[in-house]
Design a protein around this motif. Structure first.
Motif, PDB file in Angstrom:
ATOM      1  N   SER A  68       0.858  -1.184   0.000  1.00  0.00           N
ATOM      2  CA  SER A  68       0.000   0.000   0.000  1.00  0.00           C
ATOM      3  C   SER A  68       0.892   1.231   0.000  1.00  0.00           C
ATOM      4  CB  SER A  68      -0.938   0.014   1.205  1.00  0.00           C
ATOM      5  OG  SER A  68      -0.192   0.145   2.415  1.00  0.00           O
ATOM      6  N   GLY A  69       0.313   2.362  -0.369  1.00  0.00           N
ATOM      7  CA  GLY A  69       1.104   3.578  -0.371  1.00  0.00           C
ATOM      8  C   GLY A  69       0.319   4.789  -0.785  1.00  0.00           C
ATOM      9  N   ASP A  70       1.020   5.933  -0.849  1.00  0.00           N
ATOM     10  CA  ASP A  70       0.433   7.218  -1.201  1.00  0.00           C
ATOM     11  C   ASP A  70      -0.851   7.473  -0.423  1.00  0.00           C
ATOM     12  OD1 ASP A  70       2.578   7.492  -2.876  1.00  0.00           O
ATOM     13  OD2 ASP A  70       1.413   8.090  -4.617  1.00  0.00           O
ATOM     14  N   ILE A  71      -0.759   7.273   0.889  1.00  0.00           N
ATOM     15  CA  ILE A  71      -1.913   7.445   1.773  1.00  0.00           C
ATOM     16  C   ILE A  71      -2.002   8.900   2.202  1.00  0.00           C
ATOM     17  CG2 ILE A  71      -2.836   6.840   4.033  1.00  0.00           C
ATOM     18  CD1 ILE A  71      -1.689   4.086   3.647  1.00  0.00           C
ATOM     19  N   SER A  72      -3.189   9.447   2.104  1.00  0.00           N
ATOM     20  CA  SER A  72      -3.415  10.819   2.520  1.00  0.00           C
ATOM     21  C   SER A  72      -4.889  10.996   2.824  1.00  0.00           C
ATOM     22  CB  SER A  72      -2.973  11.792   1.422  1.00  0.00           C
ATOM     23  OG  SER A  72      -2.972  13.110   1.890  1.00  0.00           O
ATOM     24  N   ARG A  73      -5.179  11.414   4.037  1.00  0.00           N
ATOM     25  CA  ARG A  73      -6.559  11.615   4.496  1.00  0.00           C
ATOM     26  C   ARG A  73      -7.380  10.341   4.323  1.00  0.00           C
ATOM     27  NH1 ARG A  73      -7.981  16.795   5.835  1.00  0.00           N
ATOM     28  NH2 ARG A  73      -6.482  18.427   5.304  1.00  0.00           N
ATOM     29  N   ASP A  74      -8.234  10.245   3.284  1.00  0.00           N
ATOM     30  CA  ASP A  74      -9.137   9.100   3.166  1.00  0.00           C
ATOM     31  C   ASP A  74      -8.796   8.219   1.968  1.00  0.00           C
ATOM     32  OD1 ASP A  74      -9.871  10.806   1.130  1.00  0.00           O
ATOM     33  OD2 ASP A  74     -12.038  10.512   1.407  1.00  0.00           O
ATOM     34  N   LYS A  75      -7.546   8.265   1.499  1.00  0.00           N
ATOM     35  CA  LYS A  75      -7.188   7.542   0.284  1.00  0.00           C
ATOM     36  C   LYS A  75      -5.987   6.636   0.518  1.00  0.00           C
ATOM     37  CE  LYS A  75      -8.742  11.163  -2.916  1.00  0.00           C
ATOM     38  NZ  LYS A  75      -8.310  12.066  -4.033  1.00  0.00           N
ATOM     39  N   ALA A  76      -5.927   5.572  -0.285  1.00  0.00           N
ATOM     40  CA  ALA A  76      -4.780   4.675  -0.245  1.00  0.00           C
ATOM     41  C   ALA A  76      -4.718   3.895  -1.547  1.00  0.00           C
ATOM     42  CB  ALA A  76      -4.872   3.711   0.935  1.00  0.00           C
ATOM     43  N   ILE A  77      -3.502   3.683  -2.032  1.00  0.00           N
ATOM     44  CA  ILE A  77      -3.273   2.829  -3.189  1.00  0.00           C
ATOM     45  C   ILE A  77      -2.941   1.421  -2.702  1.00  0.00           C
ATOM     46  CG2 ILE A  77      -1.761   2.363  -5.171  1.00  0.00           C
ATOM     47  CD1 ILE A  77      -3.451   4.732  -5.713  1.00  0.00           C
ATOM     48  N   ILE A  78      -3.591   0.422  -3.280  1.00  0.00           N
ATOM     49  CA  ILE A  78      -3.261  -0.979  -3.034  1.00  0.00           C
ATOM     50  C   ILE A  78      -2.636  -1.532  -4.310  1.00  0.00           C
ATOM     51  CG2 ILE A  78      -4.115  -3.252  -2.336  1.00  0.00           C
ATOM     52  CD1 ILE A  78      -4.454  -1.096  -0.202  1.00  0.00           C
ATOM     53  N   TRP A  79      -1.478  -2.172  -4.164  1.00  0.00           N
ATOM     54  CA  TRP A  79      -0.707  -2.652  -5.316  1.00  0.00           C
ATOM     55  C   TRP A  79      -0.424  -4.142  -5.195  1.00  0.00           C
ATOM     56  CZ3 TRP A  79       3.771  -5.370  -5.711  1.00  0.00           C
ATOM     57  CH2 TRP A  79       4.395  -5.421  -6.965  1.00  0.00           C
ATOM     58  N   SER A  80      -0.403  -4.812  -6.324  1.00  0.00           N
ATOM     59  CA  SER A  80       0.099  -6.181  -6.365  1.00  0.00           C
ATOM     60  C   SER A  80       0.417  -6.539  -7.814  1.00  0.00           C
ATOM     61  CB  SER A  80      -0.906  -7.172  -5.767  1.00  0.00           C
ATOM     62  OG  SER A  80      -0.304  -8.442  -5.609  1.00  0.00           O
ATOM     63  N   ARG A  81       0.827  -7.780  -8.004  1.00  0.00           N
ATOM     64  CA  ARG A  81       1.259  -8.217  -9.331  1.00  0.00           C
ATOM     65  C   ARG A  81       0.971  -9.696  -9.501  1.00  0.00           C
ATOM     66  NH1 ARG A  81       6.502 -10.139 -10.880  1.00  0.00           N
ATOM     67  NH2 ARG A  81       6.771 -10.069 -13.150  1.00  0.00           N
ATOM     68  N   ALA A  82       0.487 -10.065 -10.677  1.00  0.00           N
ATOM     69  CA  ALA A  82       0.207 -11.457 -11.012  1.00  0.00           C
ATOM     70  C   ALA A  82       1.249 -11.959 -12.007  1.00  0.00           C
ATOM     71  CB  ALA A  82      -1.198 -11.584 -11.588  1.00  0.00           C
ATOM     72  N   ASP A  83       1.079 -13.206 -12.416  1.00  0.00           N
ATOM     73  CA  ASP A  83       2.016 -13.786 -13.377  1.00  0.00           C
ATOM     74  C   ASP A  83       1.394 -14.010 -14.753  1.00  0.00           C
ATOM     75  OD1 ASP A  83       0.289 -15.875 -12.777  1.00  0.00           O
ATOM     76  OD2 ASP A  83       1.879 -17.398 -12.725  1.00  0.00           O
ATOM     77  N   ARG A  84       0.157 -13.510 -14.937  1.00  0.00           N
ATOM     78  CA  ARG A  84      -0.551 -13.725 -16.202  1.00  0.00           C
ATOM     79  C   ARG A  84      -1.690 -12.713 -16.290  1.00  0.00           C
ATOM     80  NH1 ARG A  84      -2.526 -19.591 -14.319  1.00  0.00           N
ATOM     81  NH2 ARG A  84      -0.443 -19.414 -13.406  1.00  0.00           N
ATOM     82  N   PRO A  85      -2.329 -12.587 -17.451  1.00  0.00           N
ATOM     83  CA  PRO A  85      -3.484 -11.686 -17.543  1.00  0.00           C
ATOM     84  C   PRO A  85      -4.571 -12.107 -16.561  1.00  0.00           C
ATOM     85  CG  PRO A  85      -2.724 -12.287 -19.733  1.00  0.00           C
ATOM     86  CD  PRO A  85      -1.981 -13.169 -18.767  1.00  0.00           C
ATOM     87  N   SER A  86      -4.965 -11.208 -15.696  1.00  0.00           N
ATOM     88  CA  SER A  86      -5.958 -11.518 -14.665  1.00  0.00           C
ATOM     89  C   SER A  86      -6.426 -10.212 -14.040  1.00  0.00           C
ATOM     90  CB  SER A  86      -5.362 -12.442 -13.589  1.00  0.00           C
ATOM     91  OG  SER A  86      -4.113 -11.968 -13.149  1.00  0.00           O
ATOM     92  N   ARG A  87      -7.619 -10.259 -13.475  1.00  0.00           N
ATOM     93  CA  ARG A  87      -8.216  -9.051 -12.888  1.00  0.00           C
ATOM     94  C   ARG A  87      -7.900  -8.967 -11.398  1.00  0.00           C
ATOM     95  NH1 ARG A  87     -11.840  -5.498 -14.477  1.00  0.00           N
ATOM     96  NH2 ARG A  87     -12.496  -6.771 -16.258  1.00  0.00           N
ATOM     97  N   MET A  88      -7.425  -7.805 -10.988  1.00  0.00           N
ATOM     98  CA  MET A  88      -7.164  -7.558  -9.574  1.00  0.00           C
ATOM     99  C   MET A  88      -8.478  -7.324  -8.835  1.00  0.00           C
ATOM    100  SD  MET A  88      -4.820  -4.533  -7.909  1.00  0.00           S
ATOM    101  CE  MET A  88      -4.203  -4.631  -6.228  1.00  0.00           C
ATOM    102  N   VAL A  89      -8.693  -8.049  -7.751  1.00  0.00           N
ATOM    103  CA  VAL A  89      -9.891  -7.912  -6.927  1.00  0.00           C
ATOM    104  C   VAL A  89      -9.437  -7.607  -5.504  1.00  0.00           C
ATOM    105  CG1 VAL A  89     -11.981  -9.028  -6.065  1.00  0.00           C
ATOM    106  CG2 VAL A  89     -11.150  -9.548  -8.379  1.00  0.00           C
ATOM    107  N   VAL A  90      -9.943  -6.518  -4.945  1.00  0.00           N
ATOM    108  CA  VAL A  90      -9.543  -6.083  -3.607  1.00  0.00           C
ATOM    109  C   VAL A  90     -10.753  -6.075  -2.694  1.00  0.00           C
ATOM    110  CG1 VAL A  90      -8.554  -4.209  -2.231  1.00  0.00           C
ATOM    111  CG2 VAL A  90      -7.676  -4.670  -4.533  1.00  0.00           C
ATOM    112  N   GLU A  91     -10.642  -6.742  -1.573  1.00  0.00           N
ATOM    113  CA  GLU A  91     -11.629  -6.655  -0.494  1.00  0.00           C
ATOM    114  C   GLU A  91     -11.002  -5.856   0.646  1.00  0.00           C
ATOM    115  OE1 GLU A  91     -13.865 -10.545   0.313  1.00  0.00           O
ATOM    116  OE2 GLU A  91     -11.952 -11.177  -0.573  1.00  0.00           O
TER     117      GLU A  91
END
Length: 541
Positions: free
Chosen positions: A62-85
């Motif tokens: 995670s990163g670039d957090i400010s007030r009510d925001k945050a970036i969640i990052w990850s990486r896969a090994d093939r074409p696929s959709r990122m799903v965040v809970e």
């Protein structure tokens, strides 16, 4: 260190998700853990073979957090959709789910989700999966993390800072424990981490074995990308991916948000825009630094939780508001600089640029607008430590950083520093502190007008961290233009240069702001967390 219930619950959660979530706690060899990590959580019922599932071998950040925001990052090994809970409880009760972007080869299968509307002052628990494009019923094993959303000013704020990673031939040594400093920093429970640059050493080739002074062998984990200097986009991607093979860094990144900037080794030692690599440097086929820098910046954005500004997608400098106690200002001292030179020009021009005119205006106005008690400026290079440019393709007497070593009135790039410091004094901007890295040792310096050649500024502190995991150098020569009073240096003056991590001369800093008194305590530490220097900074009313 914070000991509140929220922090305790956060880390209890991360211990529970453990190895199966990519926040790997085992001491198993990297190659075996990486191969098995995604398979340690229960797979969906339809999955009969682990190889059918998308894999996540770089963890979550995670990163670039400010007030009510945050970036969640990850990486896969093939074409696929990122799903965040994500949820404000470790059981994910009433969790929200975001179907994020598709990770494609065009981003090296990295992806990010920008969470908004997060509750102020609360811990957010998140988990990431990747959904297979060809078979939407198949998901990767989840990997989990947590982060704290700032706000309220009712709790202490703790942050860590350092830089310089995998440099001078010192890579991931599994037998030594990998990037041990990340595990040490994690135990300080920072709310965020400022990575002050040299995240990679794109120009630093790793050998499998390096013989140390005592005759023993340092053994590096080596990948194809770290076996040559980086030139192509894939080369730079491989350098960033390399550091995420380290289990300590991955566990830290799942627990502590990153604020990152860049310096020279993300591209090539001491580079500047428009430079051409000279004939004395034999390792490069691509000799245009602007091309190399474009590849490096794209890879850096792909492999970090950056919030991309759509109005200026190349922009690295930015600011983060942590409520009434703190604002952080991240500088970019690479993208807009003029050529490295003798650095003794008498007027501000493009040749003397370090921040450049637009960024200098930005930092002045951003500081002027700030209503937070403390303003931390994250600079990727120190102000008064003289850094010569010793590349074989530049003239002798060329300088790489702000200082020019003449101990006199501001000249060259020092003119930008003088302009900024004078602006801070003219507008009575209070409680400005600088943190930086780059020079591969730690120090604490107090800048006092009564000891300076340029006196039109308010006194301030600058703290240097690093290296995180690289050769230890220094100490450097000090330029006296701005009245530096060096209060602490972490290494002896006669130290042999390029000391390996095994000598434990790796350093980071910690800042802690007490919510009640608003005192900021800054401390410097070694790789084992030992207190080396500490000072209480009392806020100016």
């Amino acid at each position: 260190m914070p000991n509140d219930a929220t922090a305790y619950k956060r880390r209890t959660f991360l211990r529970k998700v453990g190895a199966g979530a990519g926040v790997l706690l085992s001491g198993a060899p990297l190659h075996s853990v990486i191969a098995q990590s995604a398979g340690q959580n229960a797979a969906p019922a339809l999955v009969t073979s682990e190889r059918l599932r998308p894999q996540m071998t770089s963890g979550v950040m995670s990163g670039d957090i400010s007030r009510d925001k945050a970036i969640i990052w990850s990486r896969a090994d093939r074409p696929s959709r990122m799903v965040v809970e994500y949820a404000s409880n470790e059981n994910f009760h009433n969790a929200q789910t975001i179907n994020g972007p598709i990770a494609l080869s065009s981003s090296d299968f990295s992806a990010r989700v920008d969470l908004g509307g997060l509750p102020s002052g609360q811990t957010i628990f998140y988990r990431v999966r990747f959904q297979d494009i060809q078979n939407p019923a198949i998901y990767s094993a989840p990997q989990s993390g947590s982060l704290l959303i700032p706000g309220g000013g009712e709790r202490d704020i703790t942050f860590a800072f350092s830089g310089d990673e995998a440099g001078q031939g010192w890579g991931i040594n599994e037998a030594w424990g990998g990037y041990r400093i990340y595990e040490t920093m994690r135990r300080f429970k920072p709310d965020f981490f400022i990575h002050s640059g040299d995240q990679i050493y794109a120009d630093g080739v790793l050998e499998k074995e390096v013989r140390l002074d005592d005759g023993t062998l340092w053994q590096n984990l080596v990948t194809p990308a770290k076996s040559k200097v980086a030139e192509t986009l894939d080369d730079y991607r491989g350098n960033f991916a390399y550091n995420l093979l380290d289990l300590n860094k991955r566990r830290f990144a799942a627990e502590v948000p990153f604020l990152v900037q860049w310096d020279d080794h993300e591209v090539r030692n001491n580079w500047y825009p428009g430079q051409t690599i000279g004939a004395a440097e034999k390792r490069y086929q691509q000799r245009d630094l602007s091309t190399l820098a474009a590849n490096a910046k794209r890879a850096m954005f792909e492999y970090n939780p950056f919030r991309i500004d759509p109005s200026d997608p190349e922009r690295v400098y930015r600011m983060f508001n942590y409520g009434p106690l703190l604002e952080v200002f991240m500088l970019d001292e690479r993208s807009y600089r003029g050529p490295n030179s003798q650095n003794r020009q008498s007027a501000l021009t493009q040749d003397t640029a370090f921040l450049g005119a637009a960024q200098l205006r930005w930092i002045k106005q951003a500081l002027l607008r700030s209503r937070s008690t403390w303003k931390v400026i994250a600079s990727d290079m120190p102000i008064s430590i003289v850094v010569p440019d010793l590349n074989p393709d530049v003239p002798q007497g060329t300088f790489e950083a702000w200082a020019n070593g003449d101990n006199g009135k501001p000249r060259g790039r020092e003119l930008e520093v003088a302009s900024l410091l004078k602006f801070i004094k003219q507008h009575d901007i209070k409680n400005v502190v600088w943190v930086t890295a780059d020079v591969h040792y730690a120090s604490a310096t107090y800048y006092a007008p009564d000891k300076a050649q340029f006196t039109d500024f308010k006194p301030f502190w600058e703290f240097v961290g690093g290296p995180l995991h690289a050769g230890t150098f220094g100490p450097g020569e000090i330029d006296r233009t701005f009245g530096p009073d060096v209060r602490y240096v972490s290494i002896p003056s006669d130290m042999k240069q390029n000391r390996p991590p095994s000598e434990l001369l790796q350093f980071f800093g910690v800042g802690k702001i007490d919510a009640r008194s608003k005192v900021m305590t800054v401390s410097l530490h070694d790789v084992d967390g030992k207190d080396l220097f500490k000072v209480d900074l009392h806020p100016e009313a």
